[in-house]
Design an enzyme around this catalytic site. Structure first.
Site, PDB file in Angstrom:
ATOM      1  N   ASP A 251       0.841  -1.195   0.000  1.00 28.93           N
ATOM      2  CA  ASP A 251       0.000   0.000   0.000  1.00 28.93           C
ATOM      3  C   ASP A 251       0.878   1.248   0.000  1.00 28.93           C
ATOM      4  O   ASP A 251       1.886   1.317   0.708  1.00 28.93           O
ATOM      5  CB  ASP A 251      -0.888  -0.036   1.254  1.00 28.93           C
ATOM      6  CG  ASP A 251      -1.868   1.106   1.319  1.00 28.93           C
ATOM      7  OD1 ASP A 251      -2.770   1.164   0.473  1.00 28.93           O
ATOM      8  OD2 ASP A 251      -1.732   1.941   2.245  1.00 28.93           O
TER       9      ASP A 251
ATOM     10  N   GLU B 112      14.724 -14.730  -0.281  1.00 28.88           N
ATOM     11  CA  GLU B 112      15.123 -15.820   0.608  1.00 28.88           C
ATOM     12  C   GLU B 112      14.129 -16.980   0.538  1.00 28.88           C
ATOM     13  O   GLU B 112      14.434 -18.095   0.965  1.00 28.88           O
ATOM     14  CB  GLU B 112      15.222 -15.333   2.052  1.00 28.88           C
ATOM     15  CG  GLU B 112      16.345 -14.340   2.311  1.00 28.88           C
ATOM     16  CD  GLU B 112      16.347 -13.870   3.764  1.00 28.88           C
ATOM     17  OE1 GLU B 112      15.749 -14.570   4.619  1.00 28.88           O
ATOM     18  OE2 GLU B 112      16.923 -12.806   4.042  1.00 28.88           O
TER      19      GLU B 112
END
Length: 548
Positions: free
Chosen positions: A206, A267
């Site tokens: 956002d 990751e």
């Protein structure tokens, strides 16, 4: 934990994402508010559309001053929506159905009820005293500068305990975090890691360009109006749009944080990010900076196609501007979301053409280069709901009523069944009323109609999936008259031509010299003619063909 999906690190490229506004999707508890169990209940319906992922608007713990975009706990589910166990069950079911799950990460600000802010405002020396944007008043007691809140008034709120102002780009109860503090960045990234470990597939960020502010707190200059500019920062009833927002957002330091965010996602396997960029006329330049280089966001979306203009000129200008500015990044196009008037109302000139416009709009969207995002209910051609002031829950709309009616008109409950109470959304009175006009458009009314808007969405998304050139192929515009949108999509030897007539009258299109159609490849729901080399298009019509 969630069941694994087939690995594909580039699943997001060309993906179709379906936005779910949980409080208006399906209520299973009889309190008039949608919940996560309701989302899980309706996942088979979403999967039947042929989409690749869902985006869930915020469901985190929140006092709900801004419908969940004021978070007080990033790592828990608000009881209104259920529990973490409900989220896990929903996520697993989505994965079983082949759907990715993207959640809405609201990290530019928190609620003033967040423990971080409560500690920060307690005094000027506590460990979190610099976690938010605090500033001393001017000598006359006024705010530190001229920055404005999108929701009206100054972007500064006085706090009597610290005897300082704090910054808020939205409500006064939504204080902005200080991203210049590395401890803030680290704490936020840990909340992201929490959801990654639970198995979410991505994040919608956002207000992604609002994270950093100018540390010198320089005044924004007035906006110099440019009639050729594509984007706007706010409706013209809002003075926020009168400033050139050089200093309160889109600061250069944001690039470094987005690189840290991307490194965290990398990751984990097959994760993706999409950023919401609200930056006026600079939006496409910002998208280029935030998505280029493969070390920041995977993709962004802007508000360029979320306005009232459904013309060939406007769409071409937006898409061409993106292609010129963004050489190695990616975009996510949309015509509707939870913040704007539904496009089944924005784009129509008469009620009689609403269904035709809705069908043409998804056909345009499906043919553009980029990923696309659909907003719940648009597949039913739901129009914007007309609400009374007494029904409004949106603080933005309440603040600027009646000149701007806010966002509640696009947030009314999903309509599932025409004849049941509250259209099958809930057994109780919903948090927003169900418009009578929406009932006739309910899912159960369209499921069995072969040429319904719902059927057209399914057919069009299936058409998109059949053609690799539509997922991530190249795109080139053809020179035509101003009322025609014409372009090619190409990949691995497949060359498709699309010609859209967005006018309310028929047009005959002569293709440029050297462009020849080998065979028609009709898009669902449209049947134009080709006579003596001319493409004959009816009003709001589209031609698709394979180039020779």
């Amino acid at each position: 934990m969630a069941s694994p999906l087939k690995s594909n690190p580039d699943w997001w490229r060309g993906a179709v994402i379906y936005q779910v506004y949980p409080r208006s999707f399906q209520d299973t508890r009889g309190d008039g508010i949608g919940d996560l169990k309701g989302v899980m209940l309706r996942l088979p319906y979403i999967a039947s559309l042929g989409v690749d992922a869902i985006w869930l608007s915020p469901f985190f713990t929140s006092p709900m001053a801004d419908m969940g975009y004021d978070v007080s706990d990033y790592c828990d589910v608000d009881p209104m929506f259920g529990t973490l166990a409900d989220f896990d069950a929903m996520l697993q079911r989505a994965h079983e159905l082949g759907l990715k799950v993207i959640i809405d990460q609201v990290i530019s600000h928190t609620s003033d009820q967040h423990p971080w802010f409560k500690e920060s405002r307690s005094d000027r020396t506590n460990p979190k005293s610099d976690w938010y944007v605090w500033a001393d008043p001017k000598p006359d007691g006024t705010a530190p500068n001229n920055w404005l809140s999108i929701f009206g008034g100054p972007a500064w709120e006085w706090d009597g305990v610290r005897k300082q102002y704090y910054m808020h780009n939205f409500l006064g109860s939504q204080p902005d975090l200080n991203f210049h503090n590395p401890d803030v960045q680290e704490a936020l990234l840990e909340t992201v890691r929490f959801w990654l470990k639970r198995g979410v597939d991505g994040f919608r960020l956002d207000t992604v360009n609002f994270y950093f502010h100018d540390e010198e707190l320089r005044d924004n200059p007035p906006l110099v109006y440019d009639e050729d500019a594509i984007g706007l920062d706010a409706p013209d009833v809002n003075p926020y749009g009168m400033q050139n927002h050089l200093y309160d957002k889109t600061q250069p330091e944001n690039i470094g944080f987005l690189q840290r965010f991307r490194a965290l996602l990398d990751e984990f396997s097959d994760r993706a990010s999409v950023g919401e960029v609200g930056d006026g006329a600079r939006s496409l330049k910002t998208v280029a900076a935030y998505t280029g280089g493969s070390d920041k966001l995977h993709m962004c979306y802007t508000f360029d196609l979320l306005g009232p203009d459904f013309t060939a000129t406007h769409i071409r200008r937006c898409v061409q501007a993106f292609q010129d500015a963004v050489t190695d990044g990616w975009v996510c196009w949309a015509f509707s979301n939870h913040d704007v008037t539904r496009h089944a109302s924005r784009f129509v000139q008469t009620e009689e053409e609403r269904e035709r416009v809705a069908k043409l709009a998804i056909s345009v969207l499906a043919a553009l280069r980029g990923s696309i995002c659909l907003y719940q209910g648009e597949e039913l051609a739901l129009p914007e709901a007309e609400l009374e002031l007494a029904d409004l829950r949106d603080p933005y709309g309440i603040r600027f009523w009646p000149a701007f009616k806010g966002r509640d008109g696009c947030r009314t409950p999903m309509v599932w069944e025409k004849e049941t109470p509250h259209a099958g959304f809930s057994t109780a009175r919903p948090w927003l009323p169900v418009p009578t006009a929406h009932r006739a458009l309910a899912v159960d009314q369209q499921e069995t109609v072969t040429d319904s808007v719902l059927a057209h969405y399914r057919q069009t998304l299936a058409f998109r999936k059949k053609h690799a050139s539509l997922l991530d192929g190249s795109m080139s515009f053809l020179e035509t008259n101003r009322d025609i949108l014409a372009f090619t999509r190409e990949k691995d030897g497949e060359r498709l031509l699309f010609v859209f007539n967005l006018r309310r009258g028929p047009q005959a299109v002569q293709l440029p010299r050297g462009v020849k159609v080998g065979e028609a490849v009709p898009m669902p729901g449209f049947a134009p003619k080709v006579v003596d080399g001319e493409i004959l298009l009816e009003a709001l019509d589209v031609f698709c063909g394979r180039l020779a």
